[in-house]
Each structure stands twice: as structure tokens, then as C-alpha cells.
Design an enzyme around this catalytic site. Structure first.
Site, mmCIF file in Angstrom:
data_model
loop_
_atom_site.group_PDB
_atom_site.id
_atom_site.type_symbol
_atom_site.label_atom_id
_atom_site.label_comp_id
_atom_site.label_asym_id
_atom_site.label_seq_id
_atom_site.Cartn_x
_atom_site.Cartn_y
_atom_site.Cartn_z
ATOM 1 N N LYS A 34 0.838 -1.196 0.000
ATOM 2 C CA LYS A 34 0.000 0.000 0.000
ATOM 3 C C LYS A 34 0.874 1.246 0.000
ATOM 4 C CE LYS A 34 -0.306 -0.052 5.059
ATOM 5 N NZ LYS A 34 -1.175 -0.079 6.243
ATOM 6 N N ARG A 130 -10.009 -0.355 15.966
ATOM 7 C CA ARG A 130 -9.988 0.553 14.825
ATOM 8 C C ARG A 130 -10.957 0.030 13.765
ATOM 9 N NH1 ARG A 130 -4.206 1.311 12.030
ATOM 10 N NH2 ARG A 130 -4.682 -0.843 11.433
ATOM 11 N N TYR A 254 16.928 30.637 7.720
ATOM 12 C CA TYR A 254 15.809 31.455 8.182
ATOM 13 C C TYR A 254 15.831 31.608 9.700
ATOM 14 C CZ TYR A 254 13.649 31.211 3.564
ATOM 15 O OH TYR A 254 13.384 31.335 2.224
ATOM 16 N N MET A 302 12.577 24.920 1.845
ATOM 17 C CA MET A 302 11.746 24.160 0.916
ATOM 18 C C MET A 302 12.586 23.311 -0.036
ATOM 19 S SD MET A 302 8.868 25.472 -1.822
ATOM 20 C CE MET A 302 7.789 26.124 -0.553
#
Length: 358
Positions: A34, A130, A254, A302
Site C-alpha cells: 500500500k 480501529r 531562516y 523548501m
């Protein structure tokens, strides 16, 4: 010079399957692929190991259909079951198996029109709370599925450990005992061991096992996978795109949160949170450059992150950097970042190149 690249090794993958078979020699394998094979590339992974496993496990019907469209013929199991009655004819035609974990799914199976019978597994809730039918409902669901003309009479049973990596809490033993008790008088095959069960609970190796994270050479806890005889399938790499002289007292990145205590050289690496590398990784997190570990300094951006290479370093633009892999265990990186290894591999973005290797 390459940008962020995930190198995926078929040799490591096949080694891990063999090691899993060694640990559970009497169980058949549902290989869990998956979430794009945990970020490793579902088509590559499933094709590489199809002849070594007995079934594939996915979360969604779309994932199963993708396997079928790419030539996978082995059985496929929907681990969350089907979401709509409209899915059932598609499931039947494509020889897909499904878990049944609630009464709505049972009712849908009873009233559907399908071209052939569907293989189902009853999901028993032994303590994860669950998905799954209760222990008290198991007999009823089994009987009703046996009576349903749309269902293959060879009904399986499946459950899932919630604390398999906690070896002394007593909860796993209770889950296993309850599962064995409610299924003992039924003919169907059984499966409860996923990765943690395979590694830590030999008595849970029933008819089927369901290796997930360990198939990719990553442990389900913070112990490096090599302790369990596993090899990381993914090596996440990038390149130095700049090497800069940096003076004592100057900040990097930053917010200027990291300030150098001495003259040094700063390396800039072409990977950031836009590639899926966590933005909140703390200063000091290691990367691997030219045979040694060096620390991340400053905040992850980023597209880039920065590392302290050291004043006497000889590293050059274009040198490869390893973010995790055999040389730098992903379990260690996950622990430092306060995240799961599962998150690190499944959150890589499409911008990361994939390179399949032997």
C-alpha cells in the site's frame, strides 16, 4: 550532480523477503504494498517479488487495480475492505480479495450481483479497536458469510496487533489468545502477524503473515534494521550544490537560529521539505558525506538544507550526500526528528527522482 533521488535496490528487497521466510518458514506471505509500496514504487516492488510471495496487500481498490493493470496476477487483498457496493463487481472480475469488518459490508455482499464468488476475510477486532467485528460477533458474521451465495466458502480470518513492539505489556498475548479462541472451531486460514508480530512473536506466525515495513528493510521500532538481518531498500541521496566559507558568529538560514561558534565551511544540499524531508528536523541531525557524518545546521528550507562540513573539509560541489540508507539508518533519523520511519518514506514528494538499482 543529481537532485534528491531515492535509490531502490531489488537485491535488498529480495534479501529481506528471504529473511522473512527464514523467520516464518511455515507461513504464506501477504506482501504489503500500500501507499506506493511505502514510497518505494509499487510496480517495481510487486514485479520484483511476485514469484517470492503468495499475495499482495493494499489499502484501496485503486491500488489493487493498478497492480492488475501492470501485469500482477497473484491474489490481492483489500486491507480496509471495499468502500461501496458498486465496487463488488469490479472486485469479483479482477480476482481481488476483500476484508469484511462491518455490517454494512456484509449487507452489501448479501444483496450484490456479481459474476463470481468473492474471497473474503473476516477482520476480528482483538484490541486495536480501529476496524473489525467484535469477538462476540465473529460467529454470526462467519455464519452469514457462509450462507451468502456471493462469497467463496473458504473464508479467512485476520486481526492486527496494536502493541507488538511492546514486549512486556501483556496485551499482544491477550490479542493472540482471543483471536485463536474465536477462530479455533472454524476452517478458514488465519493471519495476525504484521511486521512486529513477525519479528517478536513467533507464536503468531499462523497460516499467513503480512510483512510491511520490514520488507523494505526498516524496523517497526527504533532499532536499526540490521539487528534483524534486514537491509534498507531505499537510500535517499542528493548533492552538494554549494560549499561556502563561513565565519565565526555568523548565522545560517531562516531566523538565524544557528550561529557558528568557529570559522567553518557550510555545505548546501539540494533537498528540503518540498521533497518531503521534514522541515522540523533539528540542528545536529546527521547526513553522510564522503564517508563521515556531518550535522545539519539552521532550519530546513523548501528546496535546500545546510550542513557544517568543518573548516578542514575537502568536500566539493557535486559530491553525493546520503540522507538515510545503509550508511545512516532511517530509524535513527526518525528518532531524532520525533517522527516514524513510516512517515519519512511515505511523505517523499513526486519531485524526488526514483532510481531502481540491483
Amino acid at each position: 550532480m543529481k537532485p534528491a533521488t531515492a535509490k531502490i535496490s531489488s537485491v535488498a528487497l529480495k534479501h529481506n523477503i528471504r529473511e522473512i521466510k527464514r523467520k516464518a518458514p511455515n507461513s504464506k506471505i501477504i506482501a504489503i504494498v500500500k501507499a506506493n509500496a511505502y514510497g518505494h514504487g509499487v510496480v517495481f516492488v510487486s514485479s520484483a517479488i511476485e514469484q517470492m510471495v503468495d499475495c499482495f496487500g493494499v489499502a484501496r481498490l485503486e491500488e489493487a487495480l493498478s497492480l492488475r493493470s501492470n501485469g500482477i496476477t497473484k491474489p490481492i487483498l483489500l486491507l480496509e475492505g471495499f468502500f461501496s457496493e458498486k465496487d463488488l463487481p469490479i472486485i469479483a472480475v479482477n480476482n481481488i480479495q476483500t476484508i469484511v469488518h462491518n455490517r454494512e459490508q456484509l449487507t452489501a455482499l448479501q444483496r450484490a450481483e456479481v459474476p463470481n464468488q468473492i474471497k473474503v476475510w473476516v477482520k476480528v477486532d482483538t484490541g486495536m479497536h480501529r476496524l473489525g467485528v467484535s469477538l462476540e460477533q465473529t460467529d454470526e458474521f462467519y455464519r452469514l458469510l457462509q450462507d451468502c451465495p456471493n462469497v467463496d466458502k473458504n473464508i479467512g480470518f485476520v486481526s492486527h496487533f496494536s502493541r507488538a513492539d511492546e514486549l512486556d505489556c501483556g496485551y499482544t498475548e491477550k490479542q493472540l489468545a482471543d483471536f485463536l479462541r474465536v477462530t479455533q472451531d472454524k476452517q478458514g486460514e488465519r493471519s495476525i502477524a504484521a511486521s512486529g508480530g513477525i519479528l517478536f512473536w513467533q507464536e503468531s506466525h499462523l497460516d499467513w503473515i503480512r510483512p510491511g515495513i520490514i520488507m523494505y528493510g526498516i524496523s517497526p521500532n527504533n532499532t536499526p534494521s540490521k539487528e534483524y538481518g534486514l537491509i534498507p531498500v531505499m537510500t535517499l541521496t542528493s548533492s552538494l550544490i554549494a560549499v561556502r566559507d563561513h565565519k565565526k558568529g555568523e548565522p545560517v538560514g531562516y531566523g538565524g537560529r544557528w550561529v557558528s561558534e568557529k570559522d567553518t565551511k557550510i555545505g548546501v544540499i539540494a533537498i528540503g521539505y518540498g521533497d518531503g524531508y521534514p522541515r522540523d528536523m533539528p540542528s545536529g541531525t546527521p547526513v553522510y558525506v564522503n564517508g563521515r557524518r556531518v550535522p545539519i545546521v539552521g532550519k530546513v528550507s523548501m528546496d535546500m538544507l545546510t550542513v557544517d562540513l568543518g573548516a578542514d573539509s575537502q568536500d566539493q560541489v557535486g559530491d553525493e550526500v546520503i540522507l538515510w540508507g545503509k550508511e545512516l539508518p532511517i530509524e535513527e533519523i526518525a528518532q531524532i526528528g520525533g517522527v516514524l520511519s513510516y512517515e519519512l518514506i511515505t511523505k517523499l514528494t513526486p519531485r524526488v527522482l526514483t532510481e531502481y538499482i540491483d
